[in-house]
Design a protein around this motif. Structure first.
Motif, PDB file in Angstrom:
ATOM      1  N   ARG A 150       0.873  -1.154   0.000  1.00  0.00           N
ATOM      2  CA  ARG A 150       0.000   0.000   0.000  1.00  0.00           C
ATOM      3  C   ARG A 150       0.920   1.215   0.000  1.00  0.00           C
ATOM      4  O   ARG A 150       1.583   1.498   0.989  1.00  0.00           O
ATOM      5  N   GLY A 170      -5.467 -10.336   5.061  1.00  0.00           N
ATOM      6  CA  GLY A 170      -5.889  -9.092   5.678  1.00  0.00           C
ATOM      7  C   GLY A 170      -4.741  -8.321   6.292  1.00  0.00           C
ATOM      8  O   GLY A 170      -3.831  -8.891   6.900  1.00  0.00           O
ATOM      9  N   VAL A 172      -3.193  -5.349   8.955  1.00  0.00           N
ATOM     10  CA  VAL A 172      -3.466  -4.808  10.278  1.00  0.00           C
ATOM     11  C   VAL A 172      -3.711  -3.312  10.122  1.00  0.00           C
ATOM     12  O   VAL A 172      -2.922  -2.611   9.482  1.00  0.00           O
ATOM     13  N   THR A 173      -4.797  -2.828  10.687  1.00  0.00           N
ATOM     14  CA  THR A 173      -5.166  -1.424  10.524  1.00  0.00           C
ATOM     15  C   THR A 173      -4.248  -0.524  11.344  1.00  0.00           C
ATOM     16  O   THR A 173      -3.977  -0.786  12.515  1.00  0.00           O
ATOM     17  N   GLY A 174      -3.764   0.539  10.708  1.00  0.00           N
ATOM     18  CA  GLY A 174      -2.913   1.494  11.394  1.00  0.00           C
ATOM     19  C   GLY A 174      -2.832   2.790  10.629  1.00  0.00           C
ATOM     20  O   GLY A 174      -3.280   2.885   9.476  1.00  0.00           O
ATOM     21  N   THR A 175      -2.259   3.806  11.242  1.00  0.00           N
ATOM     22  CA  THR A 175      -2.078   5.086  10.574  1.00  0.00           C
ATOM     23  C   THR A 175      -1.173   4.939   9.371  1.00  0.00           C
ATOM     24  O   THR A 175      -1.394   5.566   8.320  1.00  0.00           O
ATOM     25  N   ALA A 177       0.743   2.103   6.676  1.00  0.00           N
ATOM     26  CA  ALA A 177       0.329   0.838   6.075  1.00  0.00           C
ATOM     27  C   ALA A 177       1.040  -0.350   6.709  1.00  0.00           C
ATOM     28  O   ALA A 177       2.260  -0.320   6.925  1.00  0.00           O
ATOM     29  N   GLU A 211      -2.020   0.924  18.349  1.00  0.00           N
ATOM     30  CA  GLU A 211      -1.560   0.233  17.139  1.00  0.00           C
ATOM     31  C   GLU A 211      -0.675  -0.963  17.490  1.00  0.00           C
ATOM     32  O   GLU A 211      -0.708  -1.981  16.791  1.00  0.00           O
ATOM     33  N   ALA A 214      -3.094  -3.588  18.357  1.00  0.00           N
ATOM     34  CA  ALA A 214      -3.668  -4.213  17.158  1.00  0.00           C
ATOM     35  C   ALA A 214      -2.753  -5.324  16.641  1.00  0.00           C
ATOM     36  O   ALA A 214      -3.227  -6.379  16.204  1.00  0.00           O
TER      37      ALA A 214
END
Length: 321
Positions: A150, A170, A172-175, A177, A211, A214
């Motif tokens: 990304r 999938g 991992v969501t973070g500020t 990428a 994060e 996460a």
């Protein structure tokens, strides 16, 4: 009265160190500036030692005892953290992993040279913006035809390059990428996850902690697939949020190879001074044979190169990391 300046100076040093060490004992990262000082926990030996000398010169015996207690706690917590036991099953396949934060893409050319020299099978790149991505594609696409990426401006972009075929997984969501994928390593599935949580900036330690949490949740919920979790974690073994990730059962490759305190940041003062915040973490069915930190031009991070081996699980072994 002549002893008072030395006594007060020593007491101020001991109070500051005690606040940080107390948080380490309590297993909390607290708030700014504690996380920032925790990153450099071994270096707190310096002000503690200085305070001890002041206490001795001032004949402040309570301060001497205080200093000795702090030195003992620091020595205890400087010891490496995390599991070291390796897998028992026979070796299936070996591969080489490289992770590098190229600092807004500035170290891309140096990374390309390192990749050509070291020939890793998997490359985890953080802070890869559009120019970095274009350079990597032009220079390395022939040897690394598979990727999970990304790309974004500044520090937000990341890419995983692979010699092996990849299928989507999938992120991992973070500020910034943190892409993921599953690699087919000569017929064996290996889950790849890039890590790049936000740093613990003053006033934003809550975001940093969320994060890292996460990443912990991802590791804790991960399935039976062997896992490589690699990147710039912006955290060391002295941060509670990072230790929680290790407590899921993951093993730090640098720890396994005897390099647990080797600094990776800031590159300008490493290895003499710094902290290890770049890591390659492995699930229980992966072992690390060697780990080396590489100096690249243009970045404040050292790259980490690890040779790992995937082992067959014994009957009855747990599938979690």
């Amino acid at each position: 009265m002549r002893r008072r300046p030395g006594t007060w100076s020593a007491a101020l040093l001991f109070l500051g160190v005690s606040a940080v060490v107390g948080c380490r004992v309590a297993g909390t990262d607290a708030i700014t500036p504690v996380p920032q000082f925790l990153a450099f926990l071994p270096w707190l030996l310096v002000p503690t030692g200085g305070g001890l000398l002041l206490a001795l010169f001032s004949r402040w015996w309570t301060g001497v005892v205080w200093a000795v207690g702090l030195l003992g706690l620091l020595a205890w917590y400087i010891e490496p953290y995390g599991k070291t036991g390796g897998p028992n099953g026979p070796a299936l396949v070996s591969l080489r992993v490289l992770t590098s934060n190229v600092e807004f893409g500035h170290a891309t050319d140096s990374l390309v040279a390192a990749v050509r020299r070291e020939r890793p099978d998997l490359v985890f790149v953080q802070e890869c913006e559009y120019t970095c991505d274009a350079t990597l594609t032009e220079a390395l696409a022939g040897d690394y035809p598979h990727r999970a990426a990304r790309i974004a401006d500044g520090s937000a972009g990341s890419v995983v390059l692979s010699r092996f075929p990849l299928r989507p997984a999938g992120a991992v969501t973070g500020t910034m990428a943190m892409p993921g994928a599953v690699a087919d390593v000569r017929g064996h599935a290996v889950r790849l996850q890039l890590a790049h949580p936000m740093p613990p900036l003053p006033g934003r330690t809550g975001l940093w902690r969320r994060e890292l949490d996460a990443l912990h949740d991802f590791a804790a919920e991960h399935d039976r697939t062997p896992l490589v979790l690699a990147g710039d974690f912006n955290a060391s073994q002295d941060h509670a949020a990072f230790r929680r990730i290790l407590d899921t059962g993951l093993r730090d490759a640098a720890r396994l190879t005897g390099h647990d305190r080797t600094p990776s940041w800031p590159a300008g003062t490493a290895p003499a001074f710094g902290v290890q915040i770049d890591h390659v973490l492995l699930s229980a069915d992966l072992s690390a044979r060697t780990a080396r930190f590489l100096d690249l031009t243009g970045t404040d991070h050292r790259a980490l190169l690890v040779d790992i081996t995937l082992h067959q699980r014994r009957a009855g072994e747990q599938g979690r990391p």
